[in-house]
Design a protein around this motif. Structure first.
Motif, short mmCIF file in Angstrom:
data_model
loop_
_atom_site.label_atom_id
_atom_site.label_comp_id
_atom_site.label_asym_id
_atom_site.label_seq_id
_atom_site.Cartn_x
_atom_site.Cartn_y
_atom_site.Cartn_z
N GLN A 29 0.82 -1.22 0.00
CA GLN A 29 0.00 0.00 0.00
C GLN A 29 0.85 1.27 0.00
OE1 GLN A 29 -2.79 0.08 3.22
NE2 GLN A 29 -3.67 2.07 2.64
N TYR A 30 2.03 1.21 0.62
CA TYR A 30 2.87 2.41 0.74
C TYR A 30 4.08 2.37 -0.21
CZ TYR A 30 -0.05 2.87 4.84
OH TYR A 30 -1.13 2.97 5.67
N GLY A 31 4.00 1.50 -1.22
CA GLY A 31 5.03 1.48 -2.25
C GLY A 31 6.19 0.57 -1.98
N GLU A 32 6.20 -0.12 -0.83
CA GLU A 32 7.29 -1.05 -0.55
C GLU A 32 7.15 -2.30 -1.40
OE1 GLU A 32 3.96 -2.29 2.21
OE2 GLU A 32 4.75 -0.46 1.30
N MET A 33 8.27 -2.84 -1.88
CA MET A 33 8.24 -4.00 -2.76
C MET A 33 8.84 -5.21 -2.06
SD MET A 33 10.04 -6.11 -5.01
CE MET A 33 11.51 -5.28 -5.61
N ALA A 34 8.18 -6.37 -2.19
CA ALA A 34 8.69 -7.60 -1.59
C ALA A 34 8.40 -8.76 -2.52
CB ALA A 34 8.04 -7.84 -0.22
N LYS A 35 9.27 -9.77 -2.51
CA LYS A 35 9.05 -10.95 -3.34
C LYS A 35 8.10 -11.89 -2.62
CE LYS A 35 12.32 -12.32 -5.95
NZ LYS A 35 11.64 -12.15 -7.25
#
Length: 300
Positions: A148-154
């Motif tokens: 939601q806040y733009g953080e990216m995770a695999k």
């Protein structure tokens, strides 16, 4: 033998009357064997019989299909319409199944809905094809996901279902990273990779309850918005009738309940000078703050 007799029943329902010679050629048996099959079917209660003379052959009674199915014409139409709709999702083998049931019911399906998973540019079609392949084939998926806040995770997930809600596609899947069922916004999924690994759909984790909401956070708030009449086409596109009040001037007063998140603020701001938040005050002030931040960008 059983497969041959079932095949004979289907051919007879499809074509009406067929000669013993045609059936014998189709199933690569003798005509005598075909007549023996007819006798066995008749003894089993299937109303199949042979007609002699010109135009004769082997056939079923006209009412056999309806009598055996024990469902109404309306129900038959609903089944066909459901299959026709399923075909729009790209389900495997649906066309052959639909054709057979259409012949069985002696009716044509109504294609009452069409689904196009691509955008106008056509770039997203491959994404939905991969998702369909993974869900139907029970293949593990890997992808980068933006929160939601733009953080990216695999993420590594076991996909179960595509869900469409409030103008957005979601993927329902068991997230191996989080160890629980999750809903992922499809458009936030990047660099999707369908794995060769096949997962087990019968494990208990797939029976876990769904998250309480698609976007956990604050409770829904009643928001009142004034919108100019020139935006009528957008008003009726976006809001339900019970949310809309037409004012004597022709303008609109919208009363909606929603979680005040970035999507809601973006929707309000998209109307530009044609809309104004009336209540509540905290949302009105947040809109004012965002407009001021936008002004600063153009002052530079």
């Amino acid at each position: 033998m059983l497969n041959r007799m079932l095949g004979m029943i289907y051919i007879l329902m499809n074509k009406g009357t067929v000669t013993a010679g045609e059936l014998a050629e189709r199933f690569e048996v003798s005509i005598r064997t075909i007549y023996r099959d007819v006798e066995v079917l008749s003894m089993a209660g299937i109303p199949v019989y042979a007609k002699k003379g010109k135009g004769g052959g082997i056939c079923l009674t006209e009412q056999f299909v309806l009598d055996k199915m024990l469902i109404s014409k309306q129900e038959q139409g609903e089944i066909l319409a459901a299959l026709a709709s399923l075909a729009q999702t790209g389900a495997q083998h649906e066309e052959e199944t639909l054709r057979k049931l259409g012949d069985f019911f002696k009716a044509e399906p109504e294609n009452w809905v069409a689904i196009d998973f691509s955008d106008w540019s056509g770039r997203r079609k491959e994404l939905f094809e991969d998702l369909r392949h993974a869900i139907i084939g029970r293949r593990v998926l890997e992808f980068d996901y933006y929160g939601q806040y733009g953080e990216m995770a695999k993420r590594e997930v076991e996909p179960v279902q595509l869900l469409f809600k409030e103008y957005t596609w979601y993927l329902r899947a068991y997230c191996r990273t989080r160890g629980a069922m999750r809903l992922f916004k499809v458009l936030r999924m990047k660099r999707l990779n369908v794995q060769d690994e096949i997962f087990n759909v019968n494990e208990k984790r797939f029976q876990e309850p769904e998250p309480a909401a698609l976007s956990p956070g604050p409770e829904a708030t009643e928001i009142t918005i004034w919108i100019q009449k020139k935006e009528a086409y957008r008003v009726y596109d976006r809001f339900d009738e019970d949310e809309i009040t037409v004012l004597p001037t022709g303008d609109f007063m919208i009363r909606m309940r929603s979680v005040p998140d970035d999507w809601v603020y973006g929707m309000i701001l998209s109307f530009g000078p044609s809309a104004k938040v009336v209540a509540p005050m905290e949302i009105k002030e947040e809109i004012r703050r965002r407009i001021q931040e936008m002004e600063k960008l153009y002052d530079k």
